[in-house]
Motif scaffolding. Structure first.
Motif, short mmCIF file in Angstrom:
data_model
loop_
_atom_site.label_atom_id
_atom_site.label_comp_id
_atom_site.label_asym_id
_atom_site.label_seq_id
_atom_site.Cartn_x
_atom_site.Cartn_y
_atom_site.Cartn_z
N VAL A 235 0.83 -1.20 0.00
CA VAL A 235 0.00 0.00 0.00
C VAL A 235 0.86 1.26 0.00
O VAL A 235 1.75 1.41 0.84
CB VAL A 235 -0.94 0.03 1.23
N THR A 236 0.59 2.11 -0.96
CA THR A 236 1.08 3.48 -0.92
C THR A 236 -0.12 4.33 -0.53
O THR A 236 -1.08 4.42 -1.29
CB THR A 236 1.60 3.94 -2.30
N ALA A 237 -0.10 4.89 0.65
CA ALA A 237 -1.21 5.74 1.10
C ALA A 237 -0.77 7.19 1.01
O ALA A 237 0.31 7.56 1.49
CB ALA A 237 -1.60 5.39 2.52
N LEU A 238 -1.61 8.01 0.38
CA LEU A 238 -1.36 9.45 0.28
C LEU A 238 -2.35 10.19 1.15
O LEU A 238 -3.45 9.71 1.42
CB LEU A 238 -1.47 9.92 -1.17
N CYS A 239 -1.98 11.39 1.58
CA CYS A 239 -2.87 12.21 2.41
C CYS A 239 -2.78 13.67 2.01
O CYS A 239 -1.87 14.08 1.28
CB CYS A 239 -2.51 12.05 3.89
N ARG A 240 -3.72 14.46 2.49
CA ARG A 240 -3.67 15.91 2.29
C ARG A 240 -2.43 16.47 2.99
O ARG A 240 -1.94 15.88 3.96
CB ARG A 240 -4.93 16.56 2.87
N ASN A 241 -1.97 17.60 2.53
CA ASN A 241 -0.72 18.14 3.08
C ASN A 241 -0.85 18.55 4.55
O ASN A 241 0.16 18.67 5.25
CB ASN A 241 -0.23 19.32 2.24
N TYR A 242 -2.07 18.75 5.05
CA TYR A 242 -2.26 19.17 6.43
C TYR A 242 -2.45 17.99 7.39
O TYR A 242 -2.58 18.17 8.60
CB TYR A 242 -3.47 20.11 6.56
N VAL A 243 -2.48 16.77 6.86
CA VAL A 243 -2.63 15.58 7.69
C VAL A 243 -1.24 15.12 8.16
O VAL A 243 -0.28 15.13 7.39
CB VAL A 243 -3.32 14.45 6.90
N ASP A 244 -1.14 14.73 9.41
CA ASP A 244 0.12 14.23 9.96
C ASP A 244 0.34 12.80 9.45
O ASP A 244 -0.42 11.90 9.80
CB ASP A 244 0.07 14.24 11.49
N PRO A 245 1.36 12.56 8.61
CA PRO A 245 1.57 11.21 8.08
C PRO A 245 1.77 10.19 9.19
O PRO A 245 2.30 10.49 10.26
CB PRO A 245 2.84 11.36 7.23
N ALA A 246 1.36 8.97 8.92
CA ALA A 246 1.50 7.90 9.91
C ALA A 246 2.95 7.46 10.06
O ALA A 246 3.33 6.95 11.11
CB ALA A 246 0.63 6.71 9.50
N GLU A 247 3.73 7.66 9.02
CA GLU A 247 5.10 7.14 9.02
C GLU A 247 6.10 8.28 8.99
O GLU A 247 5.88 9.32 8.36
CB GLU A 247 5.29 6.24 7.79
N ASP A 248 7.23 8.07 9.66
CA ASP A 248 8.35 9.02 9.67
C ASP A 248 9.33 8.62 8.57
O ASP A 248 9.93 7.54 8.63
CB ASP A 248 9.02 8.99 11.04
N PHE A 249 9.51 9.49 7.59
CA PHE A 249 10.38 9.19 6.46
C PHE A 249 11.74 9.89 6.56
O PHE A 249 12.46 9.99 5.57
CB PHE A 249 9.70 9.60 5.15
N SER A 250 12.09 10.36 7.74
CA SER A 250 13.31 11.15 7.88
C SER A 250 14.58 10.36 7.62
O SER A 250 15.63 10.94 7.33
CB SER A 250 13.37 11.78 9.28
#
Length: 298
Positions: A235-250
């Protein structure tokens, strides 16, 4: 008709031009009407791409301890999902970043979530042997009803094995994205033994390499898996820019970011304006997200 450079739909113009060029206009219509669509493998990626994804997934699965994931240690009756979940894939193989930047996947995702959408999560679902069903739910996690009709998240699932009722495929409720609420307990289908004529949903039948995409409000679950083989999707899940993503991609490697370019960097939050300190936000980043507000789908 020809898509113009209309100011009132500035970002949507380009997204729709891409959709037309890629031959997925019908898929947009299906997303609008039914809340889900399936894109055939031949429209999605070159032959062999799904095999590369599956090979990378199985390698990651072999290298990781399944008991290190909380869902894998839960008792059977307490499980929200069955089988294995594999998280944080972007740091483990570049093929997963390649999938995120796939033109068909990204175009349909941006149509649903707007041009300034962000990557919400990237997770694999792997089942071997028999497994129970997943209850019907929406992916608008933690959002109280009524849910906004435009949706906060969307699900782009890369199907990597044959998805049939016997292999425990998805159960989907067409048009449920328009209900703008979560399913109630009494609305759970009775599909423990497979399709039932009284069910309000339908199974998703898809070949390896297909894209199964649905609106975050759309009700879905899975059938019980009855065969001894393997079932896998990512699954690639996308969200609106104001939603806090579930995953940390740092911790995505810089080499991966450089390889896939500025749009990939933006999707994983390299240019986010949120999270500023005493110096305040970087206004160029803050203003950049306004571009999505010009498009009706945003």
């Amino acid at each position: 008709m020809e898509i113009g450079d209309w100011k009132t739909t500035a970002e949507l113009n380009e997204i729709y031009r891409r959709a037309r060029k890629l031959g997925v206009e019908t898929n947009i219509a299906e997303l609008e009407a039914f809340g889900f669509t399936i894109v055939e493998p031949e429209k999605v990626a070159p032959k062999g791409f799904a095999d590369r994804m599956l090979s990378a997934l199985l390698r990651v699965a072999d290298e990781e301890d399944p008991n290190a994931v909380d869902l894998s240690t839960r008792a059977q009756k307490d499980r929200p999902v069955y089988g294995r979940n594999l998280f944080h894939l972007l740091a483990k193989d570049p093929v997963f970043a390649e999938a995120i930047m796939n033109p068909v996947a990204l175009t349909l995702g941006q149509y649903l979530m707007g041009a300034s959408c962000r990557l919400y999560s990237n997770v694999a679902f792997l089942k071997k042997g028999e497994a129970g069903c997943t209850k019907v739910h929406s992916d608008s996690v933690g959002m109280p009803p009524p849910l906004p009709s435009f949706g906060h998240v969307c699900n782009i699932s890369w199907i990597l094995t044959d998805y049939t009722v016997e292999t425990g495929t998805f159960f989907i409720v067409p048009g449920s994205h328009r209900y703008c609420r979560h399913p109630t307990p009494v609305e759970q289908p009775k599909f423990m033994d497979g399709p039932n004529e009284d069910d309000i949903g339908t199974p998703i039948i898809a070949k390896p390499g297909s894209l199964f995409i649905f609106h975050g409000n759309t009700w879905h679950g899975t059938y019980p898996k009855r065969d001894a083989g393997m079932r896998a999707h990512i699954v690639t899940a996308l969200c609106r820019n104001y939603v806090d993503p579930a995953e940390d991609f740092s911790d995505v490697p810089e080499a991966t970011v450089e390889k896939f370019g500025p749009e990939f960097a933006r999707l994983i939050g390299r240019n986010k304006w949120q999270g500023y300190g005493s110096g305040g936000p970087k206004y160029d980043r803050m203003l950049a997200v306004n571009r999505a507000q010009q498009a009706p789908s945003a």
